[in-house]
Design an enzyme around this catalytic site. Structure first.
Site, PDB file in Angstrom:
ATOM      1  N   SER A 139      35.784  39.981  32.334  1.00  0.00           N
ATOM      2  CA  SER A 139      36.726  40.453  32.510  1.00  0.00           C
ATOM      3  C   SER A 139      37.102  40.962  33.854  1.00  0.00           C
ATOM      4  O   SER A 139      36.058  41.302  34.433  1.00  0.00           O
ATOM      5  CB  SER A 139      37.114  41.434  31.540  1.00  0.00           C
ATOM      6  N   TYR A 152      34.900  49.509  27.398  1.00  0.00           N
ATOM      7  CA  TYR A 152      35.206  48.019  27.214  1.00  0.00           C
ATOM      8  C   TYR A 152      34.809  47.578  28.680  1.00  0.00           C
ATOM      9  O   TYR A 152      34.238  46.688  28.740  1.00  0.00           O
ATOM     10  CB  TYR A 152      36.456  47.995  26.887  1.00  0.00           C
ATOM     11  N   LYS A 156      32.062  44.796  30.032  1.00  0.00           N
ATOM     12  CA  LYS A 156      32.111  43.521  30.704  1.00  0.00           C
ATOM     13  C   LYS A 156      31.320  43.445  31.984  1.00  0.00           C
ATOM     14  O   LYS A 156      30.968  42.462  32.467  1.00  0.00           O
ATOM     15  CB  LYS A 156      33.550  43.354  31.178  1.00  0.00           C
TER      16      LYS A 156
END
Length: 269
Positions: A139, A152, A156
């Site tokens: 990401s 999150y 990533k």
């Protein structure tokens, strides 16, 4: 590398980016194995992709479980030589790190990080003799700070670091497997839309518009044609994110302005 008769595995492929990546791999001549945890969605997507006569196998599997990856790998190997493995399965839960439910944080680490580790290990075991490609979907969040998505973003960043380090290990061991990591900005998928009501995802909406799943899938599959390890989409956003990582005390106020801009777009789209 010939694609005729070869097999590609795509995890988390019942919807969104995974489904679009699977669609493109089929168009390239691969037989495709799609996996997901939602049995009904796996069945429906497999039927949709196979409607044109393509060879698609759907398997219900949990990306958090190493044994599940081994089971998928064994099933895929029965269909033909596996030359592509895409670790796409991922989850996103927004929120401040000190307020998020612990189960949300554990889920993101288990799926986003360990799912990639387990999948990559299964893929390398399958392809270490004849070669192939492991494609990990990271990401834009991997490149720098993302207030509101701290856990999150951390998962990533781990995917990106793991991917580049894994390629180094493979090179040193002279194993002919290429690893690629795609770092796309936020795309218009259920992963993002399901969290849209939360102001903590505002930075995801700070770009002019969400990327289309088709554009991300095109970029992902294009990586399989070369030796490039990391690609970010779009490139200019990656530069901004890396600046934030190098000089966080300077960049964080700028990110606050982008967050405000993204919050307006989040509530208007």
């Amino acid at each position: 590398m010939s694609r005729a008769g070869s097999v590609a595995v795509v995890t988390g492929a019942a919807r969104g980016l995974g489904r679009e990546i699977a669609r493109r791999l089929l168009a390239r001549g691969h037989r495709v194995v799609i996996t997901d945890l939602d049995a009904a969605a796996v069945s429906a997507t497999a039927a949709e992709l196979a409607a044109s006569g393509a060879q698609v196998t759907g398997i219900v599997a949990d990306a958090r479980d190493a044994a599940e990856h081994r089971r998928v790998a064994a099933a895929a190997a029965q269909l033909g030589p596996v030359t592509v493995w895409v670790n796409n399965a991922g989850v996103l839960r927004s929120g401040r790190a000190w307020e998020q439910p612990e189960e949300h944080q554990a889920l993101m680490v288990d799926v986003n990080v360990m799912g990639v580790v387990h999948g990559s290990r299964a893929a390398v075991e399958l392809m270490r003799e004849r070669g192939g490609h492991v494609l990990n979907i990271a990401s834009m969040s991997a490149h720098g700070p993302v207030p509101g998505l701290a856990v999150y973003a951390a998962t990533k960043a781990a995917v990106l670091s793991f991917s580049t380090s894994l390629q180094g290990d493979l090179d040193l061991a002279r194993v002919p497997v290429r690893v690629h990591a795609l770092c796309p900005d936020a795309a218009d998928t259920a992963l993002v839309r399901d969290e849209q009501a939360s102001p903590d995802v505002a930075l995801l909406f700070s770009q002019r518009s969400l990327l289309t799943p088709a554009a991300v899938a095109d970029a992902a599959v294009a990586l399989l044609d070369g030796r490039r390890v990391v690609r970010s989409l779009p490139t200019h956003r990656a530069g901004l994110m890396r600046f934030g990582s190098l000089l966080p005390r300077v960049a964080l106020p700028v990110l606050s302005l982008l967050r405000a801009q993204g919050d307006r777009r989040r509530t208007s789209t």
